[in-house]
Design an enzyme around this catalytic site. Structure first.
Site, PDB file in Angstrom:
ATOM      1  CB  ILE A   1      37.650   8.183 -14.181  1.00 45.62           C
ATOM      2  CG1 ILE A   1      37.182   9.476 -14.422  1.00 45.62           C
ATOM      3  CG2 ILE A   1      39.816   9.273 -14.539  1.00 45.62           C
ATOM      4  CD1 ILE A   1      36.569  10.488 -14.467  1.00 45.62           C
ATOM      5  CE1 TYR A   2      41.443   0.180 -15.334  1.00 43.30           C
ATOM      6  CE2 TYR A   2      39.452  -0.547 -15.870  1.00 43.30           C
ATOM      7  CZ  TYR A   2      40.751  -0.670 -15.986  1.00 43.30           C
ATOM      8  OH  TYR A   2      41.169  -1.784 -16.714  1.00 43.30           O
ATOM      9  N   GLY A   3      36.957   3.622 -16.919  1.00 44.41           N
ATOM     10  CA  GLY A   3      36.627   3.116 -18.532  1.00 44.41           C
ATOM     11  C   GLY A   3      37.132   4.080 -19.547  1.00 44.41           C
TER      12      GLY A   3
ATOM     13  CB  SER B   1      42.050   6.371 -18.964  1.00 48.17           C
ATOM     14  OG  SER B   1      42.106   4.576 -18.320  1.00 48.17           O
ATOM     15  CE  LYS B   2      43.266  -0.475 -18.532  1.00 48.79           C
ATOM     16  NZ  LYS B   2      44.420  -0.747 -19.042  1.00 48.79           N
TER      17      LYS B   2
END
Length: 255
Positions: free
Chosen positions: A163-165, A167-168
């Site tokens: 999820i973090y990746g 978004s980036k």
């Protein structure tokens, strides 16, 4: 909400906005840019962090600071408008503020809509909204610069970092597209992967990590991107480049 009392005169120094500028890489980059002659506008969510960072940074140069969640539209508007009131110009925007979301970070299938929304709201949508507000001022600058802090999680499928990746990765594409759309202007746009650093955020994600880079040394490398704003040097890379900070704290373009 402003946390300082800025002047109202137009400064000669180039002016940079750094979101999440009270700790980690954001704070280190703020200090480095002040040393290079910039005036700065920083923001973060916690009043105590903003007060402490502002006091420390003010020893190096002019700083105006704001308290609030950058994902809040009113906060990003006040950040831009307050910076203009304080300094009369905006030459650079650094989209640095990030969130990991739920800890420990869940797998893609185990995340929740609430977590997905929270991560994308801070890491992707907030930078987009900030740039829309700051763009008219960047376009008025002799040279303008947008720097988005990315991650190797945006290009590799690390378990629990999805999820973090994502978004980036979305932020990377927005910056790359913005570079194409502004190609006829004096505004350069970069995405920067700073590598794994010794920060509170990284320790929260991987408590037992070792061999992490000093954010101050990473910031020193990244600061090379800002040199054209203080002199007649050309930008070191083509606008739209995705740049990685190497183990030697130099910059290289990723394909």
């Amino acid at each position: 909400m402003s946390n300082s009392t800025p002047s109202t005169s137009v400064v000669m120094n180039p002016v940079a906005i750094i979101t999440g500028g009270t700790q980690g890489l954001g704070f280190a980059l703020a200090k480095e840019l002040l040393r290079q002659g910039f005036a700065l506008s920083i923001c973060a969510r916690t009043n105590r962090d903003v007060e402490e960072a502002t006091q420390k940074l003010s020893a190096y140069g002019p700083v105006v600071s704001f308290v609030g969640d950058i994902a809040d539209d009113d906060v990003s508007r006040e950040l831009v408008e307050g910076t203009m009131r304080a300094f009369g110009r905006i030459d650079a925007v650094v989209n640095n503020a990030s969130t990991l979301g739920t800890l420990p970070m869940p797998g893609v299938l185990d995340s929740t809509p609430e977590n997905d929304h929270a991560v994308f709201s801070v890491n992707t949508l907030a930078p987009l909204q900030l740039l829309r507000k700051a763009a008219p001022h960047l376009l008025n600058a002799r040279h303008g610069l947008v720097v988005g802090l990315s991650s190797d999680a945006a290009t590799f499928g690390y378990p629990s970092w999805g999820i973090y990746g994502a978004s980036k990765a979305a932020l990377d594409l927005l910056h790359k597209t913005l570079a194409a759309e502004l190609s006829a202007t004096g505004v350069h746009v970069y995405s920067v992967d700073p590598g794994d650093m010794d920060t509170a955020m990284h320790r929260a994600a991987v408590p037992d990590a070792s061999g992490l880079a000093d954010p101050a040394r990473v910031a020193c490398g990244i600061s090379e991107l800002f040199a054209p704003l203080t002199g007649d040097r050309p930008f070191p890379f083509s606008s739209g480049a995705r740049i990685r900070v190497t183990d030697a704290f130099a910059l290289e373009v990723q394909a």
